[in-house]
Each structure stands twice: as C-alpha cells, then as structure tokens.
Design a protein around this motif. Sequence first.
Motif, PDB file in Angstrom:
ATOM      1  N   SER A   1      -1.834  21.188 -29.336  1.00 34.41           N
ATOM      2  CA  SER A   1      -1.250  20.259 -28.375  1.00 34.41           C
ATOM      3  C   SER A   1      -2.167  19.070 -28.118  1.00 34.41           C
ATOM      4  N   VAL A   2      -3.474  19.337 -27.968  1.00 32.60           N
ATOM      5  CA  VAL A   2      -4.410  18.274 -27.618  1.00 32.60           C
ATOM      6  C   VAL A   2      -4.666  17.345 -28.794  1.00 32.60           C
TER       7      VAL A   2
ATOM      8  N   ALA B   1       2.705  11.997 -29.670  1.00 38.21           N
ATOM      9  CA  ALA B   1       3.542  11.467 -28.597  1.00 38.21           C
ATOM     10  C   ALA B   1       3.037  10.114 -28.109  1.00 38.21           C
ATOM     11  N   LEU B   2       1.714   9.965 -27.977  1.00 45.01           N
ATOM     12  CA  LEU B   2       1.158   8.679 -27.544  1.00 45.01           C
ATOM     13  C   LEU B   2       1.391   7.589 -28.579  1.00 45.01           C
ATOM     14  N   ALA B   3       1.279   7.929 -29.870  1.00 44.51           N
ATOM     15  CA  ALA B   3       1.555   6.942 -30.907  1.00 44.51           C
ATOM     16  C   ALA B   3       3.006   6.479 -30.848  1.00 44.51           C
TER      17      ALA B   3
ATOM     18  N   GLN C   1      -2.901  -2.553 -31.901  1.00 44.58           N
ATOM     19  CA  GLN C   1      -2.728  -1.106 -31.870  1.00 44.58           C
ATOM     20  C   GLN C   1      -1.267  -0.695 -31.746  1.00 44.58           C
ATOM     21  N   GLY C   2      -0.462  -1.506 -31.111  1.00 43.13           N
ATOM     22  CA  GLY C   2       0.963  -1.191 -31.020  1.00 43.13           C
ATOM     23  C   GLY C   2       1.624  -1.207 -32.381  1.00 43.13           C
TER      24      GLY C   2
ATOM     25  N   GLY D   1       2.173   4.179 -38.078  1.00 44.60           N
ATOM     26  CA  GLY D   1       1.939   5.615 -38.085  1.00 44.60           C
ATOM     27  C   GLY D   1       3.200   6.412 -37.826  1.00 44.60           C
ATOM     28  N   VAL D   2       4.050   5.932 -36.932  1.00 44.14           N
ATOM     29  CA  VAL D   2       5.319   6.622 -36.668  1.00 44.14           C
ATOM     30  C   VAL D   2       6.213   6.575 -37.903  1.00 44.14           C
TER      31      VAL D   2
END
Length: 313
Positions: free
Chosen positions: A43-44, A51-53, A281-282, A288-289
């Motif tokens: 999870s970590v 999820a943050l990406a 970074q966005g 990455g997604v």
Amino acid sequence: MTVVQSAGVAAGAPPVPGRRRRRHRYSDRSGYLFAAPAMVLASVFSLLPLALAFVYSFAEIAPLSGRISWVGFDNYTQMLTDGTFYRSLVNTVIFTVLVVPVSMGLGLALAVLLNSVMPARKLFRTIIYLPLVISGVAVGLIGTFFFNETIGVVNKLLAAVALPGVPWQSSGVPAFASVIIVTLWIRVGFTMIIYLAGLQAVPVELQEAAQVEGASGWQRFRHITFPLLGPSTFFLLVMSVIYSFQVFDIVFVLTNGGPGAATEVLGTYAYKTAFGAARDQGYGAAIGVVIFFFTLIFTVIQWRTNRTRDEVA
C-alpha cells in the motif's frame, strides 16, 4: 449420565459448533496478521504512489513553490501534439517487440539444454542467471564499459582485427542495439529459470511413452513438452511485456535516451519530464499513468485469452 457424556466427548465426539466457529474466526484473524506486513508495504510503496500519480496527472505543479493548479485533462491532450512522446512510445513498442520474443526463445533453448544431462549444469545455470542478481544501474555501467565508442571493449576488439568501430553513442541504431543486447543479457537468465522449472514438472512417463511409440526428439518437444509449458509461457509473456514497458534504469545509464531521442522510452521520458529541467511533474505523472494503462490492458487481454484457451481445452 454426566460421566457417560464426558467419556463420549473424550473418546472423540464431534466438537461443539460454537467452539468450531471461534476456531475459524481465530484462523481468519491470524491469516490477516501474517499478510498485514506485505499489505502495508504494498500500500505504501505501490498503491499510494499509483493513486497520487493518477491525481497529479490532472494538475500542474509549480517547480519551486509546489503549488498545485488543477488543469483537468490538459496533460493528456498535450500528449497528442508531443512529438517526443510519440517517439518514446514507438521506441518502447519496438523495444518490447524485439526483447520479449528473443529473450523467451533464448531462455527456452537454454532451459532445454541445461535440463539435459551435461557436465557442469549447475555452474552454467548460475553464470546465466547471475546478471539478474545485479542491479539495473550496475548492469548499465557494465554495458557502457563494453559499448563505449572510444574505450569500450567491443570497439577495441574490432580495432584489433582491423575493423572500424561502431558509433554506439552517436548513432541511433547502434545505440538502440546496445540497449537491447544488454537487456537480453539480463532477461535471458530469468526466462531460463522459469522454463527450467516448467520442464522439470513435465511428466517423464509421457516422454517415455512417446519415445516408445517412435516419436523423435523434436516431435516430443513440439507435441508434449511445449504445450505443457503453456503456464510458464503465459507468465513470462505478461511479465516480460510489463518489464519492457517500464524499462528505465538500463536505458538511463547506458544512453540516457540519446542520441537525441533515438533510445528514449516512456520510462525515461516520464522521469526527465517530471524531474529534469522542466520539472513538469503533472505531465510526467500523466505519462506514468499512460504506461500503467498500457500494461494493464495488455495483461487483461492476455489473461482473458489464456483463460478462454484453458476452458476450451
């Protein structure tokens, strides 16, 4: 009456249902406790960054202040006009198409060879598998030692036999070839081990029966051994494609995506976009997604195809 009942319980009477339910609940809790450390780590270090990406892919993050501005799908629409993104995508696909079948073919051939009776089998298995134990960065550094244009081992050997050196860093095709060669050096050991485990699970009785019936070695391999290696092949295909779409360290160390964008892949481009000079970074998170969804779609297709094949069989 009480003495008789007690004797019956001691002699092996069925346990009380309430006690059985309590035992099952305790077993379920102990299973969760054993799985908890792995779940926390996953999870970590996997689910939370993913999820943050996904969230950051809809934002624009200021490089210095870290201020987040939500831009919707602008990062994804930007890919439609980004020539470097298309070049990275094409390079990733070419890399996958070349590395996956060649590594699986070589791994299968080595597994068949090292599964037979030959001297020093364990030593050869260790030598072939050893590059996989080394980190990707170290392997990339070893690759630069071999494929450097001026002091590399390969060009020095070519010069020793009066042949011209190869422009490994200054020309696109040789640079891409060096990345593929170094990657195969790593991946062949992994595919060999998986296929070797599959070969040792093939029943010897089937091979002996086919040999008694007059089947040649190639016929036994084609009609008995290779079909029984289906689960190993499916696993290797999925894992190899995922690895190829996420390749980063070897390309980054060996060529850094150059010359130009000749060896740029999605992983290196996402890293440079998010943490390079632009610090976008966005947009890097959006790339990455996209990598994640490409690998997810391929895995789902392969999983459904394999399941359908097994059901038909």
